[in-house]
Design a protein around this motif. Structure first.
Motif, mmCIF file in Angstrom:
data_model
loop_
_atom_site.group_PDB
_atom_site.id
_atom_site.type_symbol
_atom_site.label_atom_id
_atom_site.label_comp_id
_atom_site.label_asym_id
_atom_site.label_seq_id
_atom_site.Cartn_x
_atom_site.Cartn_y
_atom_site.Cartn_z
ATOM 1 N N ASP A 154 77.341 -23.160 57.358
ATOM 2 C CA ASP A 154 77.944 -24.409 56.898
ATOM 3 C C ASP A 154 76.897 -25.511 56.820
ATOM 4 O OD1 ASP A 154 80.457 -23.208 56.798
ATOM 5 O OD2 ASP A 154 80.905 -23.725 58.875
ATOM 6 N N ALA A 155 75.881 -25.419 57.646
ATOM 7 C CA ALA A 155 74.776 -26.376 57.634
ATOM 8 C C ALA A 155 73.562 -25.720 58.257
ATOM 9 C CB ALA A 155 75.148 -27.642 58.404
ATOM 10 N N VAL A 156 72.369 -26.243 57.915
ATOM 11 C CA VAL A 156 71.124 -25.725 58.486
ATOM 12 C C VAL A 156 70.305 -26.892 59.034
ATOM 13 C CG1 VAL A 156 70.930 -23.620 57.118
ATOM 14 C CG2 VAL A 156 70.068 -25.771 56.186
ATOM 15 N N PHE A 157 69.591 -26.626 60.124
ATOM 16 C CA PHE A 157 68.803 -27.661 60.776
ATOM 17 C C PHE A 157 67.415 -27.121 61.115
ATOM 18 C CE2 PHE A 157 73.242 -28.531 61.616
ATOM 19 C CZ PHE A 157 73.356 -29.897 61.377
ATOM 20 N N GLY A 158 66.424 -27.990 61.038
ATOM 21 C CA GLY A 158 65.070 -27.625 61.418
ATOM 22 C C GLY A 158 64.339 -28.838 61.952
ATOM 23 N N LEU A 159 63.356 -28.586 62.812
ATOM 24 C CA LEU A 159 62.538 -29.691 63.323
ATOM 25 C C LEU A 159 61.071 -29.315 63.278
ATOM 26 C CD1 LEU A 159 61.205 -29.189 66.375
ATOM 27 C CD2 LEU A 159 63.507 -29.653 67.139
ATOM 28 N N HIS A 160 60.221 -30.343 63.378
ATOM 29 C CA HIS A 160 58.780 -30.130 63.473
ATOM 30 C C HIS A 160 58.215 -31.082 64.518
ATOM 31 C CE1 HIS A 160 54.685 -29.149 62.381
ATOM 32 N NE2 HIS A 160 55.128 -28.315 61.451
ATOM 33 N N ASN A 161 57.296 -30.574 65.315
ATOM 34 C CA ASN A 161 56.596 -31.427 66.258
ATOM 35 C C ASN A 161 55.594 -32.303 65.514
ATOM 36 O OD1 ASN A 161 53.491 -30.564 67.066
ATOM 37 N ND2 ASN A 161 54.626 -28.920 66.028
ATOM 38 N N ASP A 162 55.256 -33.457 66.117
ATOM 39 C CA ASP A 162 54.260 -34.332 65.513
ATOM 40 C C ASP A 162 53.464 -35.021 66.617
ATOM 41 O OD1 ASP A 162 52.740 -36.275 64.184
ATOM 42 O OD2 ASP A 162 54.232 -36.468 62.597
ATOM 43 N N PRO A 163 52.182 -34.644 66.799
ATOM 44 C CA PRO A 163 51.369 -35.234 67.862
ATOM 45 C C PRO A 163 50.951 -36.672 67.587
ATOM 46 C CG PRO A 163 50.026 -33.783 66.524
ATOM 47 C CD PRO A 163 51.443 -33.628 66.034
ATOM 48 N N SER A 164 51.273 -37.193 66.405
ATOM 49 C CA SER A 164 50.958 -38.585 66.101
ATOM 50 C C SER A 164 52.118 -39.519 66.430
ATOM 51 C CB SER A 164 50.594 -38.739 64.618
ATOM 52 O OG SER A 164 51.738 -38.587 63.794
ATOM 53 N N GLY A 168 58.564 -37.504 72.996
ATOM 54 C CA GLY A 168 59.974 -37.448 73.341
ATOM 55 C C GLY A 168 60.906 -38.137 72.385
ATOM 56 N N LYS A 169 60.377 -38.851 71.418
ATOM 57 C CA LYS A 169 61.245 -39.528 70.459
ATOM 58 C C LYS A 169 61.609 -38.594 69.313
ATOM 59 C CE LYS A 169 59.925 -44.371 71.129
ATOM 60 N NZ LYS A 169 61.289 -44.889 71.360
ATOM 61 N N ILE A 170 62.842 -38.701 68.851
ATOM 62 C CA ILE A 170 63.313 -37.937 67.698
ATOM 63 C C ILE A 170 63.368 -38.874 66.504
ATOM 64 C CG2 ILE A 170 65.348 -36.811 66.709
ATOM 65 C CD1 ILE A 170 65.760 -35.457 69.412
ATOM 66 N N PHE A 171 62.755 -38.432 65.407
ATOM 67 C CA PHE A 171 62.645 -39.245 64.208
ATOM 68 C C PHE A 171 63.475 -38.618 63.090
ATOM 69 C CE2 PHE A 171 59.127 -40.496 66.731
ATOM 70 C CZ PHE A 171 58.802 -41.794 66.359
ATOM 71 N N PHE A 345 61.887 -34.781 63.120
ATOM 72 C CA PHE A 345 60.633 -34.660 63.850
ATOM 73 C C PHE A 345 60.814 -34.996 65.324
ATOM 74 C CE2 PHE A 345 59.302 -35.025 59.520
ATOM 75 C CZ PHE A 345 58.175 -34.206 59.438
ATOM 76 N N LEU A 346 60.025 -34.308 66.144
ATOM 77 C CA LEU A 346 59.978 -34.560 67.580
ATOM 78 C C LEU A 346 58.566 -35.009 67.939
ATOM 79 C CD1 LEU A 346 61.049 -34.386 70.514
ATOM 80 C CD2 LEU A 346 60.439 -31.951 70.486
ATOM 81 N N GLY A 347 58.460 -36.224 68.458
ATOM 82 C CA GLY A 347 57.160 -36.739 68.855
ATOM 83 C C GLY A 347 56.622 -36.002 70.068
#
Length: 389
Positions: A154-164, A168-171, A345-347
């Motif tokens: 019904d839906a798809v989700f994905g995330l990517h880490n970002d060292p910049s 701990g913040k989600i963007f 994104f995940l910081g």
């Protein structure tokens, strides 16, 4: 950072380190796939292998609902010689997890185990372990092998880490978030000769330089100022000696855009500039134009869902909006063109000077593993709530 999670992360860390130590390039992730499949089968999932050659879908059903959700982790590494000096550094020479896909996979495997143990959801989980994000468009290849026909989502989700980005913040961002990417290879066909007698030759270096300068006007004079677009000449190769005019000059260009009409206009103008500039010097240009990944465009409802969930899981102080789309590319856009969903994104920054993604000294921040793991658990349970919930 005040987020606290109680579940033990030692297995997730061990998984991440194993994957980091055994990186594999796109469509060659055989050891990686074997490892992932064994873990998932141990957790009680129905495991289907071979989508997109080395991709895996793990399915777990619970309750009576016909609702379903897909969560994706990319599993491939990059052709980079590692320089981290970590105890678990790559054992495969010239290959390393320089983009954090080892962390993405470890977090989803960690979530898979918790979800299977708790069974606090009503519906079907489809956990998608996707190959070849970095090069061959593994998302598209999995879809060509019937991903969403065989495993409805019904839906798809994905995330990517970002060292910049702050740890701990989600963007999040609704709408376009990552660009479409195309590549163009232009060969200027000249006539070689002696560098002291240029009148008897047709110098492809001069024509090539003219093409490069003219390409700078494609965005500035052909694309609306409010439509994001990039045309970058990343390589220009011609000649080997100061006194020799070569037969040919070659340039390679990356092209980034979001709007399909803009994408088409860019190709039209790049072709026109190359042919026209070469002709003005009495030469011809051979053009090889390759369409790459489509733009990644997030859907509103699913982006709102992640935004609201982030406020609950990591706190409103750890939720941020991405101000403008990124010009990097991501093949998760193929999934979003077929199913509603969002990519976020995940910081993971340790310091202000962390090595960036695709750097030989990059190493995924293990402190972020509990955040991503638990966020996937909370997302699955919130998207597929039980009747009691």
């Amino acid at each position: 950072m005040t987020i606290k999670f109680t579940n033990d992360m030692s297995e997730v860390v061990a998984t991440r380190h194993f994957l980091h130590q055994h990186p594999e390039l796109g469509l060659s992730e055989f050891t990686t796939s074997d490892y992932i499949a064994a873990k998932l089968e141990e957790f009680g999932y129905a495991v289907t292998r071979g989508l997109g050659k080395t991709g895996i879908v793990a399915t777990l059903k619970n309750g009576s609902s016909d609702r379903s959700v897909g969560i994706r982790a990319d599993i491939d590494a990059l052709p980079i010689e590692e320089e981290t000096g970590a105890d678990y550094a790559s054992l495969n020479k010239g290959v390393m997890h320089a983009c954090g896909h080892d962390g993405h996979t470890a977090m989803l495997l960690g979530a898979a185990k918790i979800l299977a143990q708790r069974k606090n959801f009503d519906g079907t989980l489809n956990l998608i372990f996707q190959p070849a994000e970095e090069n061959f468009g593994g998302a598209r290849l999995m879809m060509e092998d019937g991903l969403f026909d065989r495993f409805p989502c019904d839906a798809v989700f994905g995330l990517h880490n970002d060292p910049s980005l702050p740890f701990g913040k989600i963007f999040v961002k609704e709408g376009p978030i990552m660009a479409a990417v195309d590549e163009c290879r232009i060969v200027v066909n000249g006539r070689g000769g002696h560098g002291a007698e240029p009148q008897d030759a047709a110098d492809p270096i001069v024509a090539g330089a003219s093409i490069i300068m003219a390409l700078q006007t494609v965005v500035s004079r052909n694309i609306h100022p409010l439509d994001p677009a990039v045309v970058t000449v990343g390589a220009f190769n011609a000649g080997i000696a100061s006194n020799v005019i070569p037969e040919r000059a070659e340039m390679v260009i990356t092209i980034r855009s979001f709007d399909p009409a803009v994408r088409g206009k860019l190709e039209e103008r790049i072709r026109g500039v190359a042919v026209g500039q070469a002709a003005s010097y009495g030469m011809t240009a051979t053009i090889e134009y390759t369409r790459g990944y489509d733009a990644t465009v997030n859907h509103k409802a699913e982006t709102d869902f992640v935004r609201d969930l982030a406020k609950k899981v990591v706190g409103p102080e750890n939720l941020a909006e991405i101000e403008r789309p990124m010009m990097g590319a991501e093949d998760f856009g193929y999934f979003l063109a077929e199913r509603p969903g969002t990519y976020f994104f995940l910081g993971t920054a340790r310091t202000k000077n962390d090595p960036p993604l695709h750097h030989p000294k990059f190493d995924f921040n293990d402190d972020a593993l509990p955040i991503g793991t638990n966020f996937w658990v909370e997302l699955a349970e919130a998207y597929l709530p039980t009747t009691q919930g």
